[in-house]
Design a protein around this motif. Sequence first.
Motif, PDB file in Angstrom:
ATOM      1  N   PRO A 204      -9.615  44.879   6.659  1.00 12.94           N
ATOM      2  CA  PRO A 204     -10.860  44.650   7.391  1.00 12.94           C
ATOM      3  C   PRO A 204     -10.696  43.590   8.478  1.00 12.94           C
ATOM      4  CG  PRO A 204     -10.979  43.705   5.180  1.00 12.94           C
ATOM      5  CD  PRO A 204      -9.661  44.407   5.281  1.00 12.94           C
ATOM      6  N   ALA A 205     -11.570  43.647   9.471  1.00 14.59           N
ATOM      7  CA  ALA A 205     -11.600  42.622  10.505  1.00 14.59           C
ATOM      8  C   ALA A 205     -11.853  41.264   9.849  1.00 14.59           C
ATOM      9  CB  ALA A 205     -12.687  42.934  11.527  1.00 14.59           C
ATOM     10  N   THR A 206     -11.384  40.209  10.505  1.00 10.68           N
ATOM     11  CA  THR A 206     -11.424  38.872   9.904  1.00 10.68           C
ATOM     12  C   THR A 206     -12.826  38.299   9.772  1.00 10.68           C
ATOM     13  OG1 THR A 206     -11.002  37.888  12.069  1.00 10.68           O
ATOM     14  CG2 THR A 206      -9.092  38.283  10.649  1.00 10.68           C
ATOM     15  N   ASP A 207     -13.807  38.861  10.468  1.00  8.31           N
ATOM     16  CA  ASP A 207     -15.169  38.306  10.416  1.00  8.31           C
ATOM     17  C   ASP A 207     -16.091  39.058   9.457  1.00  8.31           C
ATOM     18  OD1 ASP A 207     -15.277  40.615  11.931  1.00  8.31           O
ATOM     19  OD2 ASP A 207     -16.611  39.781  13.461  1.00  8.31           O
ATOM     20  N   LEU A 208     -15.551  39.978   8.684  1.00  9.46           N
ATOM     21  CA  LEU A 208     -16.364  40.754   7.741  1.00  9.46           C
ATOM     22  C   LEU A 208     -16.418  40.082   6.377  1.00  9.46           C
ATOM     23  CD1 LEU A 208     -15.200  44.416   8.480  1.00  9.46           C
ATOM     24  CD2 LEU A 208     -17.378  43.364   9.104  1.00  9.46           C
ATOM     25  N   PRO A 209     -17.505  40.295   5.627  1.00 10.53           N
ATOM     26  CA  PRO A 209     -17.538  39.827   4.236  1.00 10.53           C
ATOM     27  C   PRO A 209     -16.459  40.534   3.426  1.00 10.53           C
ATOM     28  CG  PRO A 209     -19.709  40.641   4.937  1.00 10.53           C
ATOM     29  CD  PRO A 209     -18.744  40.946   6.035  1.00 10.53           C
ATOM     30  N   LYS A 210     -15.984  39.882   2.366  1.00  4.63           N
ATOM     31  CA  LYS A 210     -14.875  40.433   1.563  1.00  4.63           C
ATOM     32  C   LYS A 210     -15.163  41.817   0.998  1.00  4.63           C
ATOM     33  CE  LYS A 210     -12.134  36.552   0.144  1.00  4.63           C
ATOM     34  NZ  LYS A 210     -10.826  36.620  -0.409  1.00  4.63           N
ATOM     35  N   ASP A 211     -16.428  42.135   0.738  1.00  9.63           N
ATOM     36  CA  ASP A 211     -16.752  43.421   0.119  1.00  9.63           C
ATOM     37  C   ASP A 211     -17.268  44.459   1.108  1.00  9.63           C
ATOM     38  OD1 ASP A 211     -19.129  42.116   0.647  1.00  9.63           O
ATOM     39  OD2 ASP A 211     -20.041  42.576  -1.290  1.00  9.63           O
TER      40      ASP A 211
ATOM     41  N   PRO B  84     -17.616  47.616   3.325  1.00  6.83           N
ATOM     42  CA  PRO B  84     -16.960  48.922   3.253  1.00  6.83           C
ATOM     43  C   PRO B  84     -16.431  49.337   4.625  1.00  6.83           C
ATOM     44  CG  PRO B  84     -19.333  49.211   3.361  1.00  6.83           C
ATOM     45  CD  PRO B  84     -19.076  47.724   3.319  1.00  6.83           C
ATOM     46  N   PRO B  85     -15.410  50.206   4.662  1.00  9.40           N
ATOM     47  CA  PRO B  85     -14.881  50.650   5.952  1.00  9.40           C
ATOM     48  C   PRO B  85     -15.853  51.547   6.720  1.00  9.40           C
ATOM     49  CG  PRO B  85     -13.734  51.749   4.156  1.00  9.40           C
ATOM     50  CD  PRO B  85     -14.650  50.723   3.539  1.00  9.40           C
ATOM     51  N   GLU B  86     -16.744  52.200   6.011  1.00  5.66           N
ATOM     52  CA  GLU B  86     -17.737  53.046   6.666  1.00  5.66           C
ATOM     53  C   GLU B  86     -18.750  52.145   7.370  1.00  5.66           C
ATOM     54  OE1 GLU B  86     -15.695  54.755   3.455  1.00  5.66           O
ATOM     55  OE2 GLU B  86     -17.207  53.212   3.231  1.00  5.66           O
ATOM     56  N   GLY B  87     -18.854  52.279   8.679  1.00  8.15           N
ATOM     57  CA  GLY B  87     -19.840  51.522   9.445  1.00  8.15           C
ATOM     58  C   GLY B  87     -19.410  50.111   9.819  1.00  8.15           C
ATOM     59  N   ASN B  88     -18.158  49.727   9.545  1.00  8.11           N
ATOM     60  CA  ASN B  88     -17.654  48.412   9.898  1.00  8.11           C
ATOM     61  C   ASN B  88     -16.320  48.553  10.622  1.00  8.11           C
ATOM     62  OD1 ASN B  88     -19.525  46.349   8.626  1.00  8.11           O
ATOM     63  ND2 ASN B  88     -19.062  47.619   6.846  1.00  8.11           N
ATOM     64  N   LEU B  89     -15.999  47.552  11.428  1.00  9.85           N
ATOM     65  CA  LEU B  89     -14.738  47.559  12.142  1.00  9.85           C
ATOM     66  C   LEU B  89     -13.623  47.070  11.226  1.00  9.85           C
ATOM     67  CD1 LEU B  89     -13.051  47.853  14.723  1.00  9.85           C
ATOM     68  CD2 LEU B  89     -13.626  45.466  15.231  1.00  9.85           C
ATOM     69  N   PHE B  90     -12.645  47.920  11.006  1.00  8.52           N
ATOM     70  CA  PHE B  90     -11.462  47.569  10.230  1.00  8.52           C
ATOM     71  C   PHE B  90     -10.262  47.665  11.156  1.00  8.52           C
ATOM     72  CE2 PHE B  90     -14.024  47.438   6.690  1.00  8.52           C
ATOM     73  CZ  PHE B  90     -13.354  47.376   5.476  1.00  8.52           C
ATOM     74  N   TYR B  91      -9.310  46.741  11.009  1.00  6.97           N
ATOM     75  CA  TYR B  91      -8.070  46.866  11.762  1.00  6.97           C
ATOM     76  C   TYR B  91      -7.331  48.111  11.326  1.00  6.97           C
ATOM     77  CZ  TYR B  91      -8.948  41.972  12.957  1.00  6.97           C
ATOM     78  OH  TYR B  91      -9.506  40.808  13.389  1.00  6.97           O
ATOM     79  N   ILE B  92      -7.336  48.347  10.015  1.00  9.66           N
ATOM     80  CA  ILE B  92      -6.697  49.537   9.449  1.00  9.66           C
ATOM     81  C   ILE B  92      -7.626  50.091   8.370  1.00  9.66           C
ATOM     82  CG2 ILE B  92      -4.725  50.432   8.135  1.00  9.66           C
ATOM     83  CD1 ILE B  92      -3.082  48.071   9.315  1.00  9.66           C
TER      84      ILE B  92
END
Length: 162
Positions: free
Chosen positions: A42-49, A51-59
């Motif tokens: 996950p991107a570094t500014d996301l909460p630890k939990d 989900p990849p759906e609807g959030n920016l993930f590096y991978i």
Amino acid sequence: MTMTFTRPEIEDFLFNEAALLDDWKLEEWLALFTDDARYLVPATDLPKDAPPEGNLFYIADDYFRIGERVKRLMKRTAFSEQPRSKTRHLVSNVRVVSQSADQCVAMAAFITSRAKGGNVDLYVGSSEYTIVRREGELRIRSKRCTLDMEALRPHGRISILL
């Protein structure tokens, strides 16, 4: 009979995974995953939990995309990794946090160093694994690497496997 997963068994498995990555044995590394696996960073500014759906993930790879990533990294045309980076994956603080008869969730801290072009970059974080037993062998159903960094600067990108 309930199969259990022990910390030493999980540690040895994770240490082997790290060695495969450091030796650029990426096809053998891919073989550690189940065919329904996920590999998430996950991107570094996301909460630890998050989900990849609807959030920016590096991978946010499924098994097919993990395989395509491995193929790309092994090609000479993979500009970001030609010549290949020298990496060292350090794994510590391994804990089995939950388990059932057929799978366990394990946590580990990691530091991955990447040396390339006269620079050494450090990626620091924690990994959460879901590990299953298939035909007596441990396999990764999911691997989520959460970076303990404010941003990817000065790195700018993740072109290696964490």
